[in-house]
Design an enzyme around this catalytic site. Structure first.
Site, PDB file in Angstrom:
ATOM      1  N   HIS A 187      -5.900 -33.450  17.463  1.00 45.83           N
ATOM      2  CA  HIS A 187      -4.802 -34.276  17.977  1.00 45.83           C
ATOM      3  C   HIS A 187      -3.674 -33.436  18.553  1.00 45.83           C
ATOM      4  CE1 HIS A 187      -6.474 -38.054  16.495  1.00 45.83           C
ATOM      5  NE2 HIS A 187      -6.979 -37.297  15.547  1.00 45.83           N
TER       6      HIS A 187
ATOM      7  N   GLY B  55      -4.890  -1.991   5.050  1.00 47.16           N
ATOM      8  CA  GLY B  55      -4.146  -3.148   4.535  1.00 47.16           C
ATOM      9  C   GLY B  55      -4.859  -4.462   4.820  1.00 47.16           C
ATOM     10  N   ARG B  56      -5.333  -4.628   6.053  1.00 43.27           N
ATOM     11  CA  ARG B  56      -5.947  -5.909   6.428  1.00 43.27           C
ATOM     12  C   ARG B  56      -7.358  -6.059   5.880  1.00 43.27           C
ATOM     13  NH1 ARG B  56      -4.864  -2.483  10.452  1.00 43.27           N
ATOM     14  NH2 ARG B  56      -6.490  -1.716  11.843  1.00 43.27           N
TER      15      ARG B  56
ATOM     16  N   LYS C 263       0.838  -1.196   0.000  1.00 46.92           N
ATOM     17  CA  LYS C 263       0.000   0.000   0.000  1.00 46.92           C
ATOM     18  C   LYS C 263       0.877   1.253   0.000  1.00 46.92           C
ATOM     19  CE  LYS C 263      -3.485   2.258   2.825  1.00 46.92           C
ATOM     20  NZ  LYS C 263      -4.419   2.173   3.941  1.00 46.92           N
TER      21      LYS C 263
ATOM     22  N   GLU D 167      -4.910  -6.751  14.835  1.00 47.05           N
ATOM     23  CA  GLU D 167      -4.397  -5.428  14.466  1.00 47.05           C
ATOM     24  C   GLU D 167      -5.540  -4.408  14.581  1.00 47.05           C
ATOM     25  OE1 GLU D 167      -2.651  -4.272  10.420  1.00 47.05           O
ATOM     26  OE2 GLU D 167      -0.826  -4.787  11.498  1.00 47.05           O
TER      27      GLU D 167
ATOM     28  N   LYS E  51       9.197  -0.964  14.145  1.00 48.71           N
ATOM     29  CA  LYS E  51       9.781  -0.660  12.827  1.00 48.71           C
ATOM     30  C   LYS E  51      10.893   0.377  12.965  1.00 48.71           C
ATOM     31  CE  LYS E  51       5.543  -1.091  10.063  1.00 48.71           C
ATOM     32  NZ  LYS E  51       4.576  -0.338   9.279  1.00 48.71           N
TER      33      LYS E  51
ATOM     34  N   GLU F  59      10.320  -4.873   4.644  1.00 47.68           N
ATOM     35  CA  GLU F  59      10.348  -6.271   4.215  1.00 47.68           C
ATOM     36  C   GLU F  59      10.058  -6.398   2.728  1.00 47.68           C
ATOM     37  OE1 GLU F  59       8.792  -5.082   6.818  1.00 47.68           O
ATOM     38  OE2 GLU F  59       8.943  -6.433   8.544  1.00 47.68           O
TER      39      GLU F  59
END
Ligand code: F6P
Length: 556
Positions: A395, A278-279, A208, A364, A519, A214
């Site tokens: 399990h 973003g999410r 965005k 978030e 960050k 990253e």
């Protein structure tokens, strides 16, 4: 945006507090006494059938929760979101992910601009590009068609697309696949590119902001991998590096100027807007990898599914409104019954990344300690979301849900039809699978009493360990099949659940300031990691000690 209502001062909150003190859930009794319980607490939302009857609620609790929705002005806030008001107060932005899935003939004017027209213009460009790649008209710099799409992004620019790609794999075009690189751990880019052919690879840089460390680091590394691969094999002869980047890299971003500086042709950069968090962006151009590999028609169905759930949320009274009720139930568990976490357990291997996707969406969004006006809250917010597909989870961690001391509300998700119809001899595997789905919520709700254990003739000493208390809450979500539309519905369902909780808590569910400090510190610290003593000495003693350990052990 108006002042948030302090939920603890509403009469509904006071009622819920009173009910919760000494609350003694009794699902066995409640089911026995009320034959209507399941039908009263089962609702349809678009193609989803949602059974809430195994939750720890009475009619009284449900009525107070609905009253709470009214007292915190959920309807007014919801209308404000759909209308494009700037409900993301701390960033002064509209919150319009719902506009991303409005049909083409709709219109929504925000600040003098018809955002629906903008959305569909971008979608048409994405679809046109996708069609070129799918037909083989779009070729790499050496003339070969694309076989692998590599999406580089992180957070919302990764989790949604990778989750949806995994969920909808049966819809992928033969000979075309996608990979997703997100982590700045060099392993991610290294592993995901090691067996790829640069000549048939198309890279989408999805960010965005187009500033995320990253993503930009991975994008540069993969650009170098691609160019040096082409050079080493002699494939780039007669062509320039710039031409190769323009044929093998496209972008998805709101920062189109930065995209061009990276070497990507602006014609192949698909935009979105600051009113898409973003999410909340998998249904924007961030889903370009999906439109390419799964196809524009699949992407359209996916968007239609979101929209169907938006309409349910927007138009249904709270008493039957599935996202609102599920959000309110989460408030009940979090603020009145002391739950801290929430399990999401899809009985669908294809949904194996859904819990991870929901972690960003919910945590978030709702991991906040001040209201949207900056007042510290006096109650819990947010839940820790987690989960794994059934039956793997059974399990592993279900023991704690069944017999541990913690209260863990759980959402179980299953589909009537399998994506892979397989048989084990005469046995239909999907029947075996769904037998587990139905059994787990039953065992959680109704447990196994001491008398039932004793009736089995169990050794005395073992009896307590074999008792299941029951009264472990769950919601069951079913749909005919995991189609693109149903996936869109599921995502929108959780978006609106998250929204409902955020409004009750009076917080801004659309900012994410909590990720910023780390960050900034990472950038400040990195010179120390590279050996700068001066920067190292400025750190606190623990950080200095850890970096020193790294410096002693790093082999170069
Ligand atoms: O750091 C968190 C975050 O801002 C997320 O909200 C977002 O989805 C992610 O980083 C990626 O951001 P971008 O798409 O700008 O690279």
């Amino acid at each position: 945006m108006t002042t948030p209502v302090n939920p603890t001062e509403t009469s509904a909150w006071k009622e819920l507090s009173a009910i919760s003190s000494g609350f003694a859930p009794d699902l066995r009794g409640w089911f026995a006494q009320d034959e209507q319980r399941t039908s009263d607490l089962t609702f349809d939302a678009a193609d989803l059938r949602v059974d809430m009857s195994k939750n720890l609620v009475t009619k009284e609790v449900m009525a107070s929760l609905v009253k709470l929705a009214d007292e915190v002005n959920l309807r007014e806030r919801m209308d404000a979101m759909f209308a494009g008001e700037r409900i993301n107060v701390t960033e002064n932005r509209s919150v319009l992910h719902t506009a991303l899935r409005l049909p083409k003939d709709a219109s929504l004017v925000v600040d003098g601009q018809d955002v629906v027209a903008d959305v569909h213009e971008v979608l048409e460009n994405v679809y046109a590009f996708a069609r070129k790649v799918r037909s083989g008209e779009w070729v790499g710099v050496t003339g070969k068609p694309i076989e692998t799409v590599v999406n580089i992004g992180i957070g919302g620019s990764d989790l949604g697309p990778v989750m949806a790609y995994e969920a909808l794999k049966p819809y992928a075009k033969e000979g075309l696949s996608a990979r997703y690189i997100s982590n700045i751990d060099p392993t991610d880019a290294g592993e995901k590119t090691k067996d790829l052919d640069p000549e048939t690879t198309l890279v989408i840089v999805a960010s965005k902001t187009f500033t995320t460390l990253e993503t930009l680091t991975n994008a540069r590394v993969v650009r170098e991998w691609l160019l040096s691969g082409l050079e080493e094999s002699g494939a780039l002869e007669g062509k320039t590096r710039e031409e190769a980047v323009r044929k093998h890299f496209i972008a998805v971003s709101t920062a189109l100027d930065k995209v061009e500086a990276f070497g990507i042709d602006p014609k192949n950069a698909f935009g979105f807007w600051d009113w898409v968090g973003g999410r909340y962006s998998v249904d924007s151009a961030v889903g370009t990898s999906l439109a390419i590999v799964l196809g524009p028609e699949v992407f359209e169905d996916f968007l239609a599914g979101f929209h169907a759930m938006d309409e349910h949320f927007r138009t249904t009274p709270w008493e039957e409104n599935v996202p609102a009720l599920m959000g309110l139930l989460n408030v009940w568990y979090t603020n009145f019954l002391g739950a801290h976490t929430h399990a999401v357990l899809p009985y669908s291997q294809f949904l194996h990344r859904f819990p991870a996707y929901l972690q960003q969406l919910t945590m978030e969004s709702n991991g906040k300690r001040v209201t949207w006006e900056g007042e510290a809250v006096s109650y819990q917010t947010g839940e820790v979301f987690w989960g794994e597909p059934g039956t793997n989870g059974q399990h592993a961690f279900y023991q704690l849900i069944h017999q541990g001391t913690r209260l863990i509300p759980a959402d179980f998700i299953a589909f009537a039809n399998p994506a892979w119809p397989l048989k084990d001899g005469e046995a239909d595997m999907h029947e075996l699978f769904l037998g587990n789905f139905f059994a787990q919520t039953k065992a959680l709700a109704f447990g196994k009493t001491e008398a039932e254990v004793r009736a089995e003739g169990t050794a005395e000493a073992v009896v307590p360990a074999r008792i299941f208390e029951g009264n472990k809450p769950s919601t069951s979500i079913m749909a005919p099949a995991l189609t693109p539309s149903v996936l869109g519905q599921l995502i929108a369902l959780y978006e609106h659940i998250t929204f409902t909780q955020g409004i009750v808590w009076g917080i801004d569910s659309f900012d994410q300031w909590g990720v910023e400090l780390g960050k900034v510190l990472a950038i400040e610290l990195t010179p120390a990691v590279a050996g700068d003593r001066e920067v190292l000495e400025k750190q606190d003693q623990s950080t200095q000690s850890l970096i020193s350990y790294y410096l002693e052990h790093r082999e170069k």
